[in-house]
Design a protein around this motif. Structure first.
Motif, short mmCIF file in Angstrom:
data_model
loop_
_atom_site.label_atom_id
_atom_site.label_comp_id
_atom_site.label_asym_id
_atom_site.label_seq_id
_atom_site.Cartn_x
_atom_site.Cartn_y
_atom_site.Cartn_z
N ALA A 118 0.83 -1.20 0.00
CA ALA A 118 0.00 0.00 0.00
C ALA A 118 0.87 1.25 0.00
CB ALA A 118 -0.92 0.01 1.21
N PHE A 119 0.58 2.17 -0.90
CA PHE A 119 1.36 3.40 -1.01
C PHE A 119 0.78 4.49 -0.11
CE2 PHE A 119 3.14 1.25 -4.53
CZ PHE A 119 4.29 1.92 -4.91
N GLU A 120 1.68 5.22 0.53
CA GLU A 120 1.32 6.38 1.34
C GLU A 120 1.66 7.64 0.53
OE1 GLU A 120 -0.16 8.74 3.25
OE2 GLU A 120 -0.15 7.01 4.65
N PHE A 121 0.63 8.23 -0.07
CA PHE A 121 0.89 9.37 -0.95
C PHE A 121 1.38 10.59 -0.19
CE2 PHE A 121 -0.16 13.05 -3.59
CZ PHE A 121 0.40 12.66 -4.79
N VAL A 147 -0.38 -11.22 -4.65
CA VAL A 147 0.08 -9.87 -4.32
C VAL A 147 -0.99 -8.87 -4.73
CG1 VAL A 147 1.82 -8.09 -4.75
CG2 VAL A 147 2.51 -10.50 -4.55
N VAL A 148 -1.36 -8.00 -3.80
CA VAL A 148 -2.31 -6.93 -4.06
C VAL A 148 -1.60 -5.60 -3.86
CG1 VAL A 148 -4.46 -5.82 -3.37
CG2 VAL A 148 -4.28 -8.32 -3.32
N SER A 149 -1.54 -4.80 -4.91
CA SER A 149 -0.91 -3.48 -4.84
C SER A 149 -1.98 -2.41 -4.78
CB SER A 149 -0.01 -3.25 -6.06
OG SER A 149 1.03 -4.19 -6.11
N LEU A 150 -1.95 -1.61 -3.72
CA LEU A 150 -2.89 -0.51 -3.53
C LEU A 150 -2.10 0.78 -3.81
CD1 LEU A 150 -4.22 -1.96 -0.17
CD2 LEU A 150 -5.44 -2.05 -2.35
N THR A 151 -2.08 1.17 -5.07
CA THR A 151 -1.13 2.20 -5.50
C THR A 151 -1.70 3.61 -5.42
OG1 THR A 151 -1.77 1.99 -7.81
CG2 THR A 151 0.00 0.56 -7.04
N PRO A 179 -1.05 -14.90 -8.68
CA PRO A 179 -1.74 -13.76 -9.28
C PRO A 179 -1.35 -12.44 -8.64
CG PRO A 179 -3.24 -14.95 -7.83
CD PRO A 179 -1.97 -15.75 -7.88
N GLN A 180 -1.44 -11.37 -9.42
CA GLN A 180 -1.17 -10.02 -8.95
C GLN A 180 -2.35 -9.14 -9.35
OE1 GLN A 180 3.10 -8.76 -9.69
NE2 GLN A 180 3.11 -10.71 -10.77
N ILE A 181 -2.91 -8.45 -8.36
CA ILE A 181 -4.04 -7.55 -8.59
C ILE A 181 -3.64 -6.15 -8.14
CG2 ILE A 181 -6.44 -7.02 -7.99
CD1 ILE A 181 -6.88 -9.97 -7.47
N ALA A 182 -3.93 -5.17 -8.97
CA ALA A 182 -3.65 -3.78 -8.63
C ALA A 182 -4.96 -3.03 -8.41
CB ALA A 182 -2.85 -3.10 -9.73
N VAL A 183 -4.98 -2.21 -7.37
CA VAL A 183 -6.05 -1.24 -7.16
C VAL A 183 -5.42 0.13 -7.34
CG1 VAL A 183 -7.74 -0.29 -5.56
CG2 VAL A 183 -7.26 -2.76 -5.55
N VAL A 184 -5.74 0.79 -8.44
CA VAL A 184 -5.12 2.08 -8.73
C VAL A 184 -5.98 3.18 -8.13
CG1 VAL A 184 -3.77 1.34 -10.71
CG2 VAL A 184 -6.11 2.01 -11.08
N ARG A 185 -5.34 3.88 -7.18
CA ARG A 185 -5.99 4.97 -6.46
C ARG A 185 -5.58 6.29 -7.09
NH1 ARG A 185 -2.78 3.65 -1.59
NH2 ARG A 185 -3.84 5.39 -0.53
N ASP A 186 -5.98 7.38 -6.46
CA ASP A 186 -5.71 8.71 -7.00
C ASP A 186 -4.54 9.35 -6.28
OD1 ASP A 186 -6.13 11.10 -8.48
OD2 ASP A 186 -7.12 11.96 -6.73
N PRO A 187 -3.45 9.69 -6.99
CA PRO A 187 -3.17 9.39 -8.39
C PRO A 187 -2.28 8.16 -8.51
CG PRO A 187 -1.59 10.99 -7.60
CD PRO A 187 -2.46 10.61 -6.41
N THR A 188 -2.27 7.54 -9.64
CA THR A 188 -1.30 6.49 -9.96
C THR A 188 -0.67 6.87 -11.29
OG1 THR A 188 -2.50 4.77 -8.74
CG2 THR A 188 -0.95 4.05 -10.43
N GLY A 232 6.19 5.67 -13.13
CA GLY A 232 6.65 4.29 -13.07
C GLY A 232 5.81 3.39 -12.21
N GLY A 233 5.11 3.95 -11.23
CA GLY A 233 4.21 3.13 -10.41
C GLY A 233 3.09 2.54 -11.24
N TRP A 234 2.55 3.36 -12.17
CA TRP A 234 1.52 2.85 -13.07
C TRP A 234 2.13 1.87 -14.07
CZ3 TRP A 234 -2.88 1.21 -14.45
CH2 TRP A 234 -3.31 1.18 -15.77
N ALA A 235 3.33 2.17 -14.55
CA ALA A 235 3.93 1.35 -15.60
C ALA A 235 4.54 0.05 -15.08
CB ALA A 235 5.01 2.16 -16.33
#
Length: 475
Positions: A95-98, A127-131, A164-173, A176-179
């Motif tokens: 989980a990213f801390e913006f 792996v779940v990425s909360l970006t 499996p890898q699942i991404a939850v793209v939050r605001d903003p992503t 390179g984090g998106w890519a």
């Protein structure tokens, strides 16, 4: 380092949420990884902030900025990594801390992400990425940028391990984090209104359309699977994990083919076989015949859909996803009766290769008059997209089962069909080409189209006699 961009949607009633609040919203029993302060041999321990000083390129004031970020957030880095249970499924969470330097990726961010992926592989966890990130951290220069290679490497190793890898793209992503963690995941869920783009808000061309950099536009362009409201995220994420992490209800079930759906009854509701080739064509083209959605709803107890080819396209005439039947996960790719676009073939290929990697059997439903043949389809690479789908089916190590539920038009239909495991319904036909096109190629007039349909031997019973289909399924 990316700053907080203007615009964008909130994560929920409280606006942009801290990393730990996002984790609490989706997971139970979160435990931070003890090694997440730095991978083996890394330098990211949480207790040596002072020694880190102004970082690898001695950016003046960087150490002070990190200290302020820690005071503001309570975190020592821009990611929090650990394990938790989502919808009853244990997972590794990143989980990213913006609020910590814009959620930017630096060397210590890479340390933590690498440690998380290593743990996922050791423990056999998804792996779940909360970006929520603005990209690479400027104050660490190239040392920050090369973390993208490191993250990509870890993601590739986890992929090769069949996890499996699942991404939850939050605001903003963005950046390179998106890519890497975002667009590189198997399934990408996005929060409404989130900025999702490689280009951050301050480095875009003047006058650029903001919509092109948002989650909704990414969904339309086939780069995001679904927009999920914050209150629906825990349930949606849990269902996806349950489906992707439970390929079978018992050992060896992944090697057992999915059973074909039963026929739902077509034009007139009769299970009788067509007497002529043209009758088979008319029944397959009847608007009263059940389409893919009806078959999928009748077959699966629950299902989740993927969307898009990850190359800028979607095809509303192709349904792809994973469903549960009798406690077992089965992947599906289903044509909906329209001419299949290149994006549809690419989405089906993406689905089959993911299912193959995860050990999940595949069901395909064939129903198309053929591949789209207009200028747009040719310019979008129709031939290459069909070739890649043929290859995906041929290379699959998991069993693929096919049911032809309507029209089987030429190579555009055959690309989705399983060799030696294709079944047919009484309401279908399968032909080397449509009767009208066959007559035109053979220089026969329109009055000969019906007879040509008979010559093609395209009826369900003909397909069984020719060895193309294993059998006819009934209601």
């Amino acid at each position: 380092m990316a700053e907080r961009p203007a615009g964008g949607g909130p994560e929920g009633p409280g606006g942009r949420l801290p990393a730990r609040a996002v984790i609490d919203a989706v997971a139970d029993g979160f435990a931070e990884l003890s090694g997440a302060g730095g991978a083996e041999g890394g330098t990211g321990g949480v207790g040596d902030d002072a020694a880190y000083g102004d970082g690898p390129i001695a950016w003046e004031g960087y150490g002070l900025a990190r200290a302020r970020a820690h005071e503001r957030t309570g975190e020592h880095e821009s990611v929090v990594c650990g394990t938790g249970t989502v919808g009853g499924v244990p997972a590794v969470l990143i989980a990213f801390e913006f609020a910590f330097l814009g959620g930017s990726l630096g060397q210590r961010t890479g340390d933590r992400i690498e440690a998380a992926h290593r743990h996922a592989r050791r423990a056999r966890l998804p792996v779940v990425s909360l970006t929520a990130t603005g990209g690479s951290r400027m104050q660490e220069g190239m040392r920050a940028l090369v973390q993208l290679q490191r993250v990509a490497r870890q993601s590739a190793l986890t992929r090769a391990a069949g996890l499996p890898q699942i991404a939850v793209v939050r605001d903003p992503t963005t950046g390179g984090g998106w890519a890497t963690l975002g667009a590189g995941s198997d399934v990408v869920l996005a929060l409404p209104g989130a900025q999702v783009a490689f280009a951050g808000s301050r480095v875009r061309p003047p006058g650029a359309d903001p919509a092109a950099y948002g989650a909704e536009e990414k969904l339309a362009a086939g780069q995001v699977d679904r927009i999920v409201a914050p209150d629906e995220l825990p349930g949606t994420l849990g269902r996806w994990l349950s489906l992707l992490c439970s390929p079978g209800s018992a050992p060896g079930t992944a090697r057992t083919p999915a059973e074909p759906p039963r026929a739902l009854g077509g034009a007139g509701g009769t299970p009788d076989l067509p007497e002529t080739g043209w009758e088979a064509v008319e029944r397959a083209r009847s608007p009263r015949r059940p389409r893919a959605d009806a078959y999928l709803d009748a077959y699966f107890e629950t299902r989740e859909e993927m969307s898009g080819d990850r190359c800028g396209g979607t095809d509303p005439g192709m349904r792809c996803g994973f469903g549960r039947r009798g406690g077992r996960t089965i992947a599906y790719a289903a044509q909906c009766g329209t001419a299949t676009l290149p994006a549809g073939f690419r989405t089906a290929t993406r689905l089959i290769r993911l299912a193959d990697r995860l050990g999940i059997p595949v069901l395909t439903l064939v129903d198309t008059p053929g591949a789209a043949n207009d200028e747009a389809a040719e310019r979008s690479g129709a031939g290459a997209a069909i070739a890649d789908l043929f290859a995906a089916v041929a290379e699959a190590q998991v069993p693929v089962t096919t049911l032809v539920v309507g029209e089987g038009g030429s190579g555009g239909a055959l690309a989705l069909a399983a060799p030696e495991n294709t079944w047919v319904t009484p309401d279908c036909y399968f032909s080397v080409i449509a009767p009208e096109s066959a007559a035109a190629i053979l220089k026969r007039g329109p009055e000969h189209v019906r007879a040509t349909a008979g010559d093609l031997r395209l009826r369900p019973q003909d397909l069984v006699d020719l060895g193309v289909a294993r059998g006819i399924v009934r209601t």
